[in-house]
Design an enzyme around this catalytic site. Structure first.
Site, PDB file in Angstrom:
ATOM      1  N   ASP A   1      -2.401  11.469  26.631  1.00  0.00           N
ATOM      2  CA  ASP A   1      -2.038  12.593  26.115  1.00  0.00           C
ATOM      3  C   ASP A   1      -2.467  12.938  24.874  1.00  0.00           C
ATOM      4  OD1 ASP A   1      -0.833  13.657  28.856  1.00  0.00           O
ATOM      5  OD2 ASP A   1       0.304  11.699  28.568  1.00  0.00           O
TER       6      ASP A   1
ATOM      7  N   HIS B   1       2.708   3.657  31.635  1.00  0.00           N
ATOM      8  CA  HIS B   1       4.116   3.427  31.101  1.00  0.00           C
ATOM      9  C   HIS B   1       4.842   2.208  30.985  1.00  0.00           C
ATOM     10  CE1 HIS B   1       4.153   7.394  33.758  1.00  0.00           C
ATOM     11  NE2 HIS B   1       4.575   7.880  32.426  1.00  0.00           N
TER      12      HIS B   1
ATOM     13  N   MET C   1       8.480  10.904  32.410  1.00  0.00           N
ATOM     14  CA  MET C   1       9.075  11.850  33.093  1.00  0.00           C
ATOM     15  C   MET C   1       9.258  11.104  34.620  1.00  0.00           C
ATOM     16  SD  MET C   1       7.929  15.464  32.325  1.00  0.00           S
ATOM     17  CE  MET C   1       6.398  15.464  33.194  1.00  0.00           C
TER      18      MET C   1
HETATM   19  O1  PAF Z   1       4.303  12.396  28.553  1.00  0.00           O
HETATM   20  C1  PAF Z   1       5.410  12.775  29.224  1.00  0.00           C
HETATM   21  O2  PAF Z   1       5.685  12.143  30.055  1.00  0.00           O
HETATM   22  C2  PAF Z   1       5.958  14.140  28.754  1.00  0.00           C
HETATM   23  O3  PAF Z   1       5.426  14.991  28.405  1.00  0.00           O
HETATM   24  C3  PAF Z   1       7.398  13.456  27.784  1.00  0.00           C
HETATM   25  C4  PAF Z   1       6.751  12.893  26.431  1.00  0.00           C
HETATM   26  C5  PAF Z   1       8.108  12.279  28.216  1.00  0.00           C
HETATM   27  C6  PAF Z   1       8.002  14.714  27.352  1.00  0.00           C
HETATM   28  O4  PAF Z   1       8.774  15.228  28.467  1.00  0.00           O
END
Ligand code: PAF
Length: 284
Positions: free
Chosen positions: A152, A33, A26
Site C-alpha cells: 500500500d 501481515h 483489518m
Molecule cells: O492497510 C490496512 O489494512 C488499513 O488501511 C489500515 C492501515 C489498517 C487502516 O484501517
C-alpha cells in the site's frame, strides 16, 4: 497473547511497556501481515497488532459488509507470529459517536491514484490510524514504532506525512511486499479470486515488471516515452479481460509524473479482475 476489546483492557495489557511496536490491520491476515509482526518483534518491548475493519475508509458500494472477518484464524496466526497484545475494538469503542473530526491529508497526495478512484479513502485511513496511534501509544514514553506494508505504497506515504506534519513521536517502518511464488502480491482481497482469476492475477505484477524493465533500460537517457508505456500497459491488461484504473510511473518523492530523467521512480497499478480490485507497485 493478550486480547483487548476496550481501551481500558488495552491500557492494562500495555502497562509497564514503554516501546510498543504496532501493526494495524483489518484482519483476514496473510503472510504479509505476519511478516510485519515478526519484523516488529525486535523494534519494541511489546508487539501489538490491531484488527479493525474501518468503515470510514470504504465507499458505500465497496466491500465493507462482505470484508472477510476471520477472527479465530487471525488470533491463532498472530499468536504464532509472536504478537503479544491484540487490540480488536468493536465499532462503538473506536467510534462511540459519529466521527465528525477527521484527518484531511494533503489532496496533492491523497487525491491521486487510489484517492482518485476511492474518494475519501485516505481521509478514512488517516483518521483511523491517528485514532489507533492514540489508543496504542498514549501511555508509552520511549520509542514508538508502527509498521505498514509497502504494497500500500501511497497509504504508507500518507501515514509518513501524517506523522511528520503532526509531529507524532512515532517511527514509521515499511515492510516489503510479500508475494506468492508466482509473484502475486499478497492481499486480503486475493481470497475473492476464483481459481481461473487467481491464475490470471499475476499479470498485474508482470505488467509492472515490464514497465519497470523498460524504464530501467531507458534510465537517465529520458528516452522512455512514459505516457506511451502507461497506455500500452493499460491496453495489455484490458486485452486480457481486466478493467485497469491506472498503471503509471511516478516519482517516489510525491507520486507526481516525473519531470527529469534522473528521478527515482515507482510504478504503481490498480486493476479490477472480475469483481476483485487488486493493487501493486514496484520501485524502479
Ligand atoms: O492497510 C490496512 O489494512 C488499513 O488501511 C489500515 C492501515 C489498517 C487502516 O484501517
Amino acid at each position: 497473547m493478550r486480547i483487548a476489546h476496550t481501551l481500558e483492557e488495552l491500557r492494562a495489557h500495555l502497562s509497564g511497556h514503554q516501546h510498543p511496536a504496532f501493526v494495524p490491520t483489518m484482519g483476514n491476515l496473510h503472510a504479509g501481515h505476519l511478516a510485519l509482526v515478526r519484523q516488529a518483534k525486535p523494534l519494541g518491548d511489546v508487539t501489538v497488532a490491531s484488527i479493525f475493519v474501518n468503515r470510514l475508509q470504504f465507499l458505500p458500494h465497496e466491500d465493507f459488509d462482505s470484508y472477510p472477518r476471520t477472527w479465530e484464524r487471525d488470533c491463532t496466526l498472530l499468536k504464532d507470529a509472536g504478537c503479544d497484545v491484540l487490540f480488536a475494538p468493536k465499532e462503538k469503542v473506536l467510534y462511540p459517536e459519529p466521527q465528525t473530526f477527521k484527518i484531511q491529508p494533503n489532496p496533492a497526495l491523497a487525491d491521486l491514484l487510489e484517492g482518485q478512484f476511492r474518494p475519501g479513502f485516505f481521509v478514512g485511513v488517516a483518521t483511523v490510524v491517528m485514532k489507533l496511534f492514540g489508543c496504542v501509544f498514549s501511555e508509552s514514553k520511549g520509542q514508538r514504532t508502527a509498521l505498514f506494508g509497502q504494497k500500500d505504497y501511497q497509504q504508507l506515504m500518507v501515514i509518513r506525512r501524517l506523522v511528520q506534519q503532526f509531529a507524532l513521536p512515532i517511527d514509521i517502518v515499511a515492510g516489503p511486499t510479500q508475494r506468492d511464488a508466482d509473484g502475486l502480491a499478497l492481499s486480503s482481497r486475493n481470497g475473492y479470486l476464483s481459481p481461473s482469476e487467481r491464475a490470471e492475477a499475476v499479470q498485474l505484477s508482470k505488467t509492472l515488471q515490464s514497465m519497470a524493465a523498460a524504464l530501467r533500460a531507458g534510465a537517465g537517457t529520458g528516452a522512455t516515452d512514459i505516457p506511451a508505456l502507461e497506455a500500452q500497459a493499460m491496453d495489455s491488461l484490458r486485452a486480457r479481460g481486466w478493467a485497469p484504473d491506472y498503471l503509471v510511473a511516478r516519482r517516489r518523492s510525491d507520486l507526481l509524473p516525473p519531470t527529469a530523467s534522473d528521478e527515482p521512480l515507482v510504478v504503481l497499478g490498480a486493476a479490477r479482475l472480475g469483481s476483485t480490485r487488486l493493487i501493486d507497485n514496484l520501485e524502479v
